[in-house]
Enzyme design. Sequence first.
Site, short mmCIF file in Angstrom:
data_model
loop_
_atom_site.label_atom_id
_atom_site.label_comp_id
_atom_site.label_asym_id
_atom_site.label_seq_id
_atom_site.Cartn_x
_atom_site.Cartn_y
_atom_site.Cartn_z
N SER A 83 -49.54 -15.52 -32.82
CA SER A 83 -49.38 -14.28 -33.58
C SER A 83 -50.21 -14.34 -34.85
CB SER A 83 -47.90 -14.10 -33.97
OG SER A 83 -47.76 -13.03 -34.88
N TYR B 164 -40.51 -17.87 -37.62
CA TYR B 164 -41.37 -17.30 -36.57
C TYR B 164 -42.83 -17.70 -36.85
CZ TYR B 164 -43.61 -13.70 -33.61
OH TYR B 164 -44.38 -13.03 -32.68
P1 NAD Z 1 -40.69 -8.38 -25.62
O1 NAD Z 1 -39.41 -8.60 -26.33
O2 NAD Z 1 -41.01 -7.02 -25.08
O3 NAD Z 1 -40.85 -9.44 -24.44
C1 NAD Z 1 -40.48 -10.79 -24.58
C2 NAD Z 1 -39.97 -11.30 -23.26
O4 NAD Z 1 -39.62 -12.69 -23.41
C3 NAD Z 1 -38.69 -10.58 -22.79
O5 NAD Z 1 -38.88 -10.11 -21.47
C4 NAD Z 1 -37.62 -11.65 -22.86
O6 NAD Z 1 -36.60 -11.52 -21.89
C5 NAD Z 1 -38.45 -12.92 -22.65
N1 NAD Z 1 -37.76 -14.11 -23.09
C6 NAD Z 1 -37.06 -14.29 -24.27
N2 NAD Z 1 -36.49 -15.50 -24.29
C7 NAD Z 1 -36.83 -16.12 -23.11
C8 NAD Z 1 -36.54 -17.39 -22.54
N3 NAD Z 1 -35.76 -18.27 -23.19
N4 NAD Z 1 -37.05 -17.67 -21.32
C9 NAD Z 1 -37.81 -16.77 -20.66
N5 NAD Z 1 -38.12 -15.56 -21.15
C10 NAD Z 1 -37.63 -15.23 -22.36
O7 NAD Z 1 -41.83 -8.84 -26.64
P2 NAD Z 1 -43.43 -8.65 -26.69
O8 NAD Z 1 -43.72 -7.87 -27.89
O9 NAD Z 1 -43.96 -8.25 -25.36
O10 NAD Z 1 -43.84 -10.15 -27.03
C11 NAD Z 1 -44.48 -11.00 -26.13
C12 NAD Z 1 -45.06 -12.17 -26.91
O11 NAD Z 1 -46.02 -11.68 -27.86
C13 NAD Z 1 -44.03 -12.95 -27.74
O12 NAD Z 1 -44.35 -14.33 -27.70
C14 NAD Z 1 -44.23 -12.42 -29.14
O13 NAD Z 1 -43.83 -13.33 -30.13
C15 NAD Z 1 -45.73 -12.20 -29.14
N6 NAD Z 1 -46.23 -11.26 -30.15
C16 NAD Z 1 -45.85 -9.96 -30.14
C17 NAD Z 1 -46.34 -9.10 -31.11
C18 NAD Z 1 -45.97 -7.65 -31.16
O14 NAD Z 1 -46.29 -6.99 -32.17
N7 NAD Z 1 -45.32 -7.11 -30.16
C19 NAD Z 1 -47.24 -9.58 -32.07
C20 NAD Z 1 -47.60 -10.92 -32.04
C21 NAD Z 1 -47.11 -11.75 -31.07
#
Ligand code: NAD
Length: 251
Positions: free
Chosen positions: A142, A157
């Site tokens: 991130s 985080y």
């Molecule tokens: P999201 O919440 O839509 O999806 C995250 C998924 O991870 C969910 O389906 C959840 O069930 C799964 N998950 C959580 N704990 C778990 C576990 N213990 N085992 C297996 N699966 C698990 O989030 P997103 O925005 O799609 O994020 C995806 C990735 O991108 C994450 O790592 C997040 O930190 C990163 N990220 C997101 C953003 C953003 O702005 N959305 C920015 C930077 C990084």
Amino acid sequence: MLLQGKTAIVTGGASARGLGLATARLFAAQGARVVIFDLKGAEDAASGLPPVETGAHLGLACNVTDKASCESAVAETLAAFGGIDILVNNAGITQPLKSLEIKPENYDAVLDVNLRGTLYMSQAVIPAMKQSGGGSIVNISSVSAQRGGGIFGGPHYSAAKAGILGLTKAMAREFAPDQIRFNAVCPGFIATDITAGMMTPEKHEMILAGIPMGRAGVASDVAGCCLFLASNLSAYCTGTELDVNGGSHIH
Ligand code: NAD
């Protein structure tokens, strides 16, 4: 087709508006057989992916914080598809806490899913990748790791995502002789459900004001970066971080 004949695992890929499912869809559209790992809903998510000629996709329940769960889901994948070419460590959670608010259980939850999960899943697929002569592992970090938060997640985080960058680089160095590439993607603010129930209109406005391109990212912006790093287009890239943030952090 950039991923014709390849098998790819995407963790945390069941979230309807998430980065993982968008990546899984793009990989399938590029010819890969995709295995979605998630706590729940993986089977349904996999059944909605674009079909490929080489057979059905797969969805498996897996908790990435549990080493045995990672190993058994990887074993099931190998039994079904015979090999693993690509892993996207996408599962992640965030919490908008300040330093003094972080309780032991907050630290454990955020570090475990983001960082421990990335290590456990990588450990689980490496033997198969070694055996088949290589692979590509894409870790979702991130912008929070690079600039010290400031968008949504708390310091724990940022620390977890910065840990992912260190892990990516160290494992890239260790496994380069085995032709297993490790790269990280650093998304800025992307409109998904990770902030569900925690975002206010004021916060949203403030975030947009800090993005030179003037919009939040969308999941397909990140999926495209994952495709580049997963495919042979990036064959000589390992240990890199790819920014996808609309200019919000240029360094
Ligand atoms: P999201 O919440 O839509 O999806 C995250 C998924 O991870 C969910 O389906 C959840 O069930 C799964 N998950 C959580 N704990 C778990 C576990 N213990 N085992 C297996 N699966 C698990 O989030 P997103 O925005 O799609 O994020 C995806 C990735 O991108 C994450 O790592 C997040 O930190 C990163 N990220 C997101 C953003 C953003 O702005 N959305 C920015 C930077 C990084």
